[in-house]
Design an enzyme around this catalytic site. Structure first.
Site, PDB file in Angstrom:
ATOM      1  N   GLU A 148       0.823  -1.205   0.000  1.00  0.00           N
ATOM      2  CA  GLU A 148       0.000   0.000   0.000  1.00  0.00           C
ATOM      3  C   GLU A 148       0.862   1.262   0.000  1.00  0.00           C
ATOM      4  O   GLU A 148       0.531   2.255  -0.648  1.00  0.00           O
ATOM      5  CB  GLU A 148      -0.916   0.004   1.226  1.00  0.00           C
ATOM      6  CG  GLU A 148      -1.972  -1.094   1.241  1.00  0.00           C
ATOM      7  CD  GLU A 148      -1.464  -2.395   1.828  1.00  0.00           C
ATOM      8  OE1 GLU A 148      -2.270  -3.317   2.017  1.00  0.00           O
ATOM      9  OE2 GLU A 148      -0.238  -2.516   2.081  1.00  0.00           O
ATOM     10  N   GLU A 150       4.955  -5.141 -11.412  1.00  0.00           N
ATOM     11  CA  GLU A 150       6.320  -4.736 -11.062  1.00  0.00           C
ATOM     12  C   GLU A 150       7.325  -5.387 -12.002  1.00  0.00           C
ATOM     13  O   GLU A 150       8.278  -4.745 -12.452  1.00  0.00           O
ATOM     14  CB  GLU A 150       6.614  -5.102  -9.606  1.00  0.00           C
ATOM     15  CG  GLU A 150       5.791  -4.320  -8.604  1.00  0.00           C
ATOM     16  CD  GLU A 150       6.008  -4.761  -7.176  1.00  0.00           C
ATOM     17  OE1 GLU A 150       5.719  -3.971  -6.263  1.00  0.00           O
ATOM     18  OE2 GLU A 150       6.447  -5.914  -6.957  1.00  0.00           O
TER      19      GLU A 150
END
Length: 455
Positions: free
Chosen positions: A62, A342
Site C-alpha cells: 500500500e 512490477e
C-alpha cells in the site's frame, strides 16, 4: 451508532490491556519498535502548522502504491503537510527509503493506533488532520466512529474488498454501512471491488483503476546492480519473487529439474517477508548442500552458488533487472498473488500460478494480451514450473513477446496518480485550517478481512 458498532467499541475496551501486552510481545520479535509503542495507543502527536493531510497505508504494498499520489499532491500544493501512518514496521521502512528528501521534510510518520476508542480519540485530537485517505482495505469501526464525530472529509483509495471479506462483512451489514457510508469518495481498484463495496454501503463508489498498475518502476541502487551483474556473469537467472511458505520448495524442486538442461542456472528466492530468510535458506540447503547463499549473511551469487536467498527489504527491483524469467509469489499457494506489474515494468517475463485473485483484473489483461504465462499445479512438485521456466529461457523470441505485451498493460494507467491526487486535494477545506477532521478505510481489522471481534 448501530448495536454492532457499540458492541465493537465495548469489546475493544475490554481487550485493550491484552492488546497492550500483544504490542510488547511484537517488540520482542521485531514487529514493533520499542521506543514507539506509545503510538499504538494514539500518542506521539506533533501536529505541524497549516493544513495537514493524513494518508494511511497499512504495509509495504500500500505504501508503494500511495507514494506517486503523495508526490503528485505535494507538487500541486506546496504548502500542504502530510501525516502518513502505517500498520507495520516494514511499511515505515519502505516509506523512509522511497521518499525524496524534499518531500520527506513535509511528511511525518506514525504507526497507526490500535482500534480502541480512547486510543483513536487521542490520536485524532493530537493530529487534527484536515482531510484523510486510506489505501485499499482497512475499516476500523472505532476509528471511523470517532472520525465521523469530528467531521473529517475522507476517501477510500484503491479500495479492495475480496469475496471472502465481503462474505464476512455481510454478517454485520449495519456496521459495514456505517463505515463505508462515512466516505465522501470511494475509489475501488477494480469493478469487482466496486460492486462489493457498493453493496455493503458505498453507494457512490467509482472505479478509476488500480494504483498498483500505475506505480513507477521499482528503484535500484546502481552500484548494487553493477556488483550483482558482475557476480552473476552470463548465467541464466530464474527469480521467485515475493514468495510465501511452500513456494520456495517448489522453486528449488524446479531448479533441480532444470539443472540438466541449464547446468549454470542461478535461482534467486526473494521471500515476501525477509525475516523468513534464514528458514528459507535452511530449507534450500537441505536439498542442495553447499550451494546456497543468503544475502543478509553476506553471501553473493558467485560460482558454486545455485540458489541465492535475497532476504532484504526493498531490493526486488534489483533482482527483476537481472532475471530472465520470474515467478510471481503468492500465486502457487492460495494467497492471491503479488503484483505482477512490477515485473512487467522492468521487462522481466512473468509466470503466474493459479492463485491470482489479489490482482484479478491486471492478471486477466496480462494473460489476454500474451504478457504472462499461467503455471498449473502438478506432479512431480515443481515439474510444471520447471517446464514453464525452460520454455522462456530456451526461446528468446518468446521471452521478448511476453515482455513487450506486458509493458503495454503496465503503462495503461500512467496518469492515475495525478487524477487521484486532484480528487484528494478537493477534500481539503479552503485556507489554512488548524485541523478538525476524521478518517476512514476498508476492511475491519486491516488488510482486507475483518479481524478481532468480527472473525
Amino acid at each position: 451508532m448501530s448495536l454492532a458498532g457499540l458492541g465493537w467499541a465495548l469489546g475493544a475496551r475490554l481487550v485493550a490491556p491484552l492488546l497492550a501486552l500483544h504490542v510488547r510481545r511484537r517488540v520482542r520479535i521485531g514487529k514493533e519498535i520499542a521506543g514507539r509503542i506509545g503510538e499504538r495507543q494514539g500518542g506521539g502527536a506533533a501536529r505541524p502548522p497549516g493544513r495537514l493531510f493524513w494518508l494511511h497505508a497499512a504495509s509495504v504494498g500500500e505504501t508503494i502504491s500511495a507514494l506517486p499520489v503523495l508526490e503528485a499532491m505535494a507538487a500541486r500544493d506546496a504548502g500542504l503537510r502530510f501525516l502518513v501512518t502505517t500498520g507495520t514496521v516494514t511499511g515505515a521502512e519502505m516509506l523512509g527509503r522511497r521518499l525524496a528528501p524534499g518531500l520527506a521534510a513535509r511528511v511525518d510518520h506514525r504507526f497507526m493506533p490500535l482500534d480502541v476508542p480512547g486510543w483513536v480519540a487521542r490520536f485524532l485530537a493530537g493530529w487534527r488532520p484536515d482531510a484523510a485517505a486510506f489505501v485499499e482495505s482497512e475499516l476500523w469501526p472505532n476509528l471511523l466512529a470517532a472520525a465521523r464525530g469530528r467531521g473529517l472529509p475522507m476517501a477510500l483509495v484503491n479500495g479492495r474488498m475480496s469475496s471472502r471479506s465481503f462474505a464476512r462483512w455481510r454478517r454485520a451489514p449495519a456496521l459495514a454501512g456505517e463505515a463505508l457510508g462515512s466516505f465522501r469518495l470511494v475509489l475501488a481498484r477494480s469493478e469487482g471491488d466496486r460492486r462489493r463495496l457498493a453493496t455493503l454501503g458505498a453507494a457512490g463508489a467509482l472505479c478509476w483503476g488500480d494504483l498498483k498498475a500505475a506505480a513507477p518502476p521499482l528503484p535500484v541502487d546502481a552500484a548494487a546492480l553493477a556488483r550483482l551483474r558482475a557476480a552473476v556473469g552470463g548465467r541464466p537467472v530464474f527469480l521467485a519473487a515475493s514468495t510465501h511458505p511452500g513456494e520456495e520448495a517448489l522453486a528449488v524442486a524446479a531448479h533441480r529439474a532444470l539443472v540438466p538442461r541449464f547446468p549454470d542456472l542461478l535461482t534467486v528466492l526473494v521471500p515476501r517477508h525477509p525475516e523468513r530468510g534464514e528458514g528459507v535458506a535452511a530449507e534450500a540447503e537441505a536439498v542442495l548442500p553447499g550451494a546456497v547463499a543468503r544475502r543478509t549473511a553476506g553471501g553473493a551469487p558467485g560460482p558454486g552458488v545455485s540458489v541465492y536467498v535475497a532476504d532484504t527489504l526493498g531490493e526486488l527491483g534489483l533482482f527483476y533487472r537481472v532475471a530472465q524469467v520470474a515467478l510471481i509469489g503468492g500465486s502457487l499457494v492460495p494467497h492471491g498473488g503479488q503484483n505482477p506489474l512490477e515485473a512487467a515494468r522492468l521487462g522481466c517475463p512473468i509466470l503466474l500460478g493459479p492463485h491470482t485473485g489479489n490482482f484479478e483484473e491486471a492478471v486477466d489483461r496480462l494473460l489476454a494480451a500474451g504478457g504472462a504465462l499461467r503455471v498449473p499445479l502438478g506432479t512431480p512438485p515443481g515439474g510444471a514450473l520447471a517446464d514453464a521456466v525452460a520454455g522462456v529461457l530456451s526461446d528468446e523470441a518468446r521471452a521478448q513477446a511476453l515482455t513487450k505485451a506486458a509493458s503495454g498493460i503496465a503503462d495503461a494507467h500512467a496518469g492515475l496518480p495525478g487524477r487521484v491526487a486532484e480528487a484528494l486535494l478537493d477534500l481539503l477545506p479552503p485556507g489554512q485550517g488548524s485541523g478538525s477532521g476524521v478518517l476512514v478505510g476498508t476492511g475491519p481489522g486491516g488488510r482486507d478481512a475483518p479481524q478481532g471481534p468480527i472473525a
